[in-house]
Design a protein around this motif. Structure first.
Motif, PDB file in Angstrom:
ATOM      1  N   ASP A  29       0.787  -1.240   0.000  1.00  6.27           N
ATOM      2  CA  ASP A  29       0.000   0.000   0.000  1.00  6.27           C
ATOM      3  C   ASP A  29       0.817   1.287   0.000  1.00  6.27           C
ATOM      4  O   ASP A  29       0.247   2.370   0.049  1.00  6.27           O
ATOM      5  N   GLY A  30       2.137   1.208  -0.036  1.00  9.26           N
ATOM      6  CA  GLY A  30       2.953   2.407  -0.143  1.00  9.26           C
ATOM      7  C   GLY A  30       3.005   2.900  -1.581  1.00  9.26           C
ATOM      8  O   GLY A  30       2.194   2.482  -2.414  1.00  9.26           O
ATOM      9  N   PRO A  31       3.977   3.806  -1.858  1.00  7.84           N
ATOM     10  CA  PRO A  31       4.936   4.315  -0.890  1.00  7.84           C
ATOM     11  C   PRO A  31       4.316   5.373   0.011  1.00  7.84           C
ATOM     12  O   PRO A  31       3.415   6.100  -0.381  1.00  7.84           O
ATOM     13  N   ASN A  32       4.851   5.442   1.216  1.00  2.00           N
ATOM     14  CA  ASN A  32       4.384   6.385   2.220  1.00  2.00           C
ATOM     15  C   ASN A  32       5.595   7.185   2.717  1.00  2.00           C
ATOM     16  O   ASN A  32       6.611   6.586   3.083  1.00  2.00           O
ATOM     17  N   PRO A  33       5.521   8.518   2.740  1.00  2.00           N
ATOM     18  CA  PRO A  33       6.688   9.327   3.077  1.00  2.00           C
ATOM     19  C   PRO A  33       7.157   9.190   4.521  1.00  2.00           C
ATOM     20  O   PRO A  33       8.301   9.538   4.839  1.00  2.00           O
ATOM     21  N   ILE A  34       6.298   8.670   5.396  1.00  2.00           N
ATOM     22  CA  ILE A  34       6.686   8.485   6.796  1.00  2.00           C
ATOM     23  C   ILE A  34       7.268   7.100   7.022  1.00  2.00           C
ATOM     24  O   ILE A  34       8.361   6.951   7.596  1.00  2.00           O
ATOM     25  N   TYR A  35       6.573   6.081   6.556  1.00  2.00           N
ATOM     26  CA  TYR A  35       6.931   4.710   6.934  1.00  2.00           C
ATOM     27  C   TYR A  35       7.834   3.976   5.941  1.00  2.00           C
ATOM     28  O   TYR A  35       8.668   3.164   6.354  1.00  2.00           O
ATOM     29  N   MET A  59       2.315   5.866  -6.023  1.00  2.00           N
ATOM     30  CA  MET A  59       3.609   6.050  -6.671  1.00  2.00           C
ATOM     31  C   MET A  59       3.661   7.365  -7.442  1.00  2.00           C
ATOM     32  O   MET A  59       4.713   8.021  -7.487  1.00  2.00           O
ATOM     33  N   THR A  60       2.541   7.762  -8.040  1.00  2.22           N
ATOM     34  CA  THR A  60       2.528   9.028  -8.773  1.00  2.22           C
ATOM     35  C   THR A  60       2.635  10.217  -7.819  1.00  2.22           C
ATOM     36  O   THR A  60       3.102  11.287  -8.212  1.00  2.22           O
ATOM     37  N   GLN A  61       2.233  10.029  -6.559  1.00  2.00           N
ATOM     38  CA  GLN A  61       2.370  11.082  -5.549  1.00  2.00           C
ATOM     39  C   GLN A  61       3.801  11.183  -5.037  1.00  2.00           C
ATOM     40  O   GLN A  61       4.271  12.282  -4.723  1.00  2.00           O
ATOM     41  N   TYR A  62       4.478  10.044  -4.947  1.00  2.00           N
ATOM     42  CA  TYR A  62       5.822  10.010  -4.373  1.00  2.00           C
ATOM     43  C   TYR A  62       6.780   9.239  -5.290  1.00  2.00           C
ATOM     44  O   TYR A  62       7.357   8.223  -4.889  1.00  2.00           O
ATOM     45  N   PRO A  63       6.964   9.722  -6.513  1.00  2.00           N
ATOM     46  CA  PRO A  63       7.799   8.978  -7.460  1.00  2.00           C
ATOM     47  C   PRO A  63       9.254   8.844  -7.028  1.00  2.00           C
ATOM     48  O   PRO A  63       9.882   7.805  -7.276  1.00  2.00           O
ATOM     49  N   GLU A  64       9.794   9.870  -6.390  1.00  2.00           N
ATOM     50  CA  GLU A  64      11.204   9.793  -5.970  1.00  2.00           C
ATOM     51  C   GLU A  64      11.406   8.728  -4.905  1.00  2.00           C
ATOM     52  O   GLU A  64      12.458   8.073  -4.869  1.00  2.00           O
ATOM     53  N   LEU A  65      10.412   8.552  -4.056  1.00  2.00           N
ATOM     54  CA  LEU A  65      10.497   7.528  -3.023  1.00  2.00           C
ATOM     55  C   LEU A  65      10.435   6.141  -3.654  1.00  2.00           C
ATOM     56  O   LEU A  65      11.163   5.221  -3.260  1.00  2.00           O
ATOM     57  N   ALA A  66       9.572   5.978  -4.652  1.00  2.00           N
ATOM     58  CA  ALA A  66       9.500   4.701  -5.363  1.00  2.00           C
ATOM     59  C   ALA A  66      10.825   4.396  -6.054  1.00  2.00           C
ATOM     60  O   ALA A  66      11.315   3.255  -6.024  1.00  2.00           O
ATOM     61  N   LYS A  67      11.427   5.400  -6.664  1.00  2.97           N
ATOM     62  CA  LYS A  67      12.724   5.218  -7.317  1.00  2.97           C
ATOM     63  C   LYS A  67      13.784   4.805  -6.298  1.00  2.97           C
ATOM     64  O   LYS A  67      14.632   3.940  -6.583  1.00  2.97           O
ATOM     65  N   LYS A  68      13.742   5.411  -5.134  1.00  2.00           N
ATOM     66  CA  LYS A  68      14.734   5.117  -4.096  1.00  2.00           C
ATOM     67  C   LYS A  68      14.648   3.654  -3.656  1.00  2.00           C
ATOM     68  O   LYS A  68      15.668   3.000  -3.406  1.00  2.00           O
ATOM     69  N   VAL A  69      13.426   3.144  -3.571  1.00  2.00           N
ATOM     70  CA  VAL A  69      13.227   1.742  -3.191  1.00  2.00           C
ATOM     71  C   VAL A  69      13.974   0.824  -4.161  1.00  2.00           C
ATOM     72  O   VAL A  69      14.691  -0.089  -3.751  1.00  2.00           O
ATOM     73  N   VAL A  70      13.813   1.083  -5.443  1.00  2.00           N
ATOM     74  CA  VAL A  70      14.469   0.253  -6.456  1.00  2.00           C
ATOM     75  C   VAL A  70      15.977   0.492  -6.464  1.00  2.00           C
ATOM     76  O   VAL A  70      16.770  -0.454  -6.601  1.00  2.00           O
ATOM     77  N   GLU A  71      16.387   1.739  -6.309  1.00  2.00           N
ATOM     78  CA  GLU A  71      17.816   2.067  -6.311  1.00  2.00           C
ATOM     79  C   GLU A  71      18.559   1.352  -5.182  1.00  2.00           C
ATOM     80  O   GLU A  71      19.743   1.033  -5.317  1.00  2.00           O
ATOM     81  N   GLU A  72      17.844   1.072  -4.093  1.00  2.00           N
ATOM     82  CA  GLU A  72      18.480   0.389  -2.964  1.00  2.00           C
ATOM     83  C   GLU A  72      18.388  -1.129  -3.083  1.00  2.00           C
ATOM     84  O   GLU A  72      18.733  -1.854  -2.150  1.00  2.00           O
ATOM     85  N   GLY A  73      17.923  -1.605  -4.229  1.00  2.00           N
ATOM     86  CA  GLY A  73      17.964  -3.035  -4.509  1.00  2.00           C
ATOM     87  C   GLY A  73      16.727  -3.820  -4.141  1.00  2.00           C
ATOM     88  O   GLY A  73      16.735  -5.055  -4.193  1.00  2.00           O
ATOM     89  N   THR A 105       2.766   2.334 -14.627  1.00  2.00           N
ATOM     90  CA  THR A 105       3.273   3.321 -13.678  1.00  2.00           C
ATOM     91  C   THR A 105       4.589   2.857 -13.055  1.00  2.00           C
ATOM     92  O   THR A 105       5.566   3.621 -12.957  1.00  2.00           O
ATOM     93  N   ILE A 106       4.624   1.613 -12.615  1.00  2.00           N
ATOM     94  CA  ILE A 106       5.843   1.072 -12.024  1.00  2.00           C
ATOM     95  C   ILE A 106       6.989   1.113 -13.027  1.00  2.00           C
ATOM     96  O   ILE A 106       8.115   1.533 -12.708  1.00  2.00           O
ATOM     97  N   THR A 107       6.710   0.704 -14.250  1.00  2.00           N
ATOM     98  CA  THR A 107       7.736   0.651 -15.284  1.00  2.00           C
ATOM     99  C   THR A 107       8.251   2.042 -15.635  1.00  2.00           C
ATOM    100  O   THR A 107       9.465   2.259 -15.758  1.00  2.00           O
TER     101      THR A 107
END
Length: 216
Positions: A29-35, A59-73, A105-107
């Motif tokens: 249910d994320g991404p969530n900027p707090i959790y 994800m469209t609300q917090y795209p940078e956070l979604a990117k960070k998740v993938v960037e961290e593996g 969206t994910i892609t």
């Protein structure tokens, strides 16, 4: 989870057993900027990876956070675009759009297409299965449903019920989106620490599937 599909291992994998001692933590249910950042911190410190079943519109609300998740593996799986009860869809087109739009969206945001799917509320039918097969998705369930972390039943309950259900290859369900997820964060901290001390690898769902010798 629908009763007709609950025991079909090809549709709803909850334990993916392999030769290595490993489990997959998943967060819905994320991404969530707090959790979500707190979850990333836990797994970064433990040297482990997790799978996030994100909602497309979040994800469209917090795209940078979604990117960070993938960037961290870590891995992002499809959890639909708006988190509906799929069996209540008005049409096959609506049903498909929820899955297709989330896939796109994910892609687009991460550059990586998802390979697994979890239905919101574990609510799905034959139509869902047929659509996910078009994407070559594996439909993923959870081995610790009695933890009920989404109901915020207390840290001890989430921790204890997860430990009671855990076996090698378990797919563990938690939530980092919607509402107060502080109980989940504390329980996950405890579980990650204990499981790594016990020698478990913390891997993504896709990694666990690659290790599989049996899926139930």
């Amino acid at each position: 989870m629908t009763a007709a599909n609950a025991n079909d291992p090809n549709i709803h994998a909850v334990h993916i057993k392999g030769d290595r001692k490993a489990v997959a933590f998943t967060f819905d249910d994320g991404p969530n900027p707090i959790y979500t950042p707190q979850v990333l911190d836990i797994f970064r410190q433990a040297g482990g990876k997790a799978t996030f079943y994100m909602i497309g519109e979040h994800m469209t609300q917090y795209p940078e956070l979604a990117k960070k998740v993938v960037e961290e593996g870590h891995e992002i799986g499809n959890h639909t675009y708006t988190h509906p009860m799929l069996t209540k869809s008005n049409s096959t087109a609506d049903h498909r759009q929820e899955i297709d739009k989330a896939h796109e969206t994910i892609t687009e945001i991460t550059g990586q297409a998802p390979t697994t799917f979890r239905a919101p509320y574990f609510d799905f039918n034959e139509e869902t299965v047929a659509i996910t097969q078009e994407f070559n998705y594996k439909m993923i369930g959870a081995g610790n449903p009695e933890a009920l972390d989404w109901e915020m039943p207390g840290v001890d309950h989430i921790y204890t019920k997860t430990k009671e259900s855990l076996v090698n290859g378990s797919v563990l369900l938690f939530h980092d989106g919607y509402n107060d997820r502080s109980q989940t964060i504390e329980a996950v901290k405890m579980l990650v620490k204990e499981l790594t001390e016990e020698g478990y690898e913390l891997v993504t769902v896709s990694e666990l599937l690659k290790l599989a010798t049996t899926t139930t």
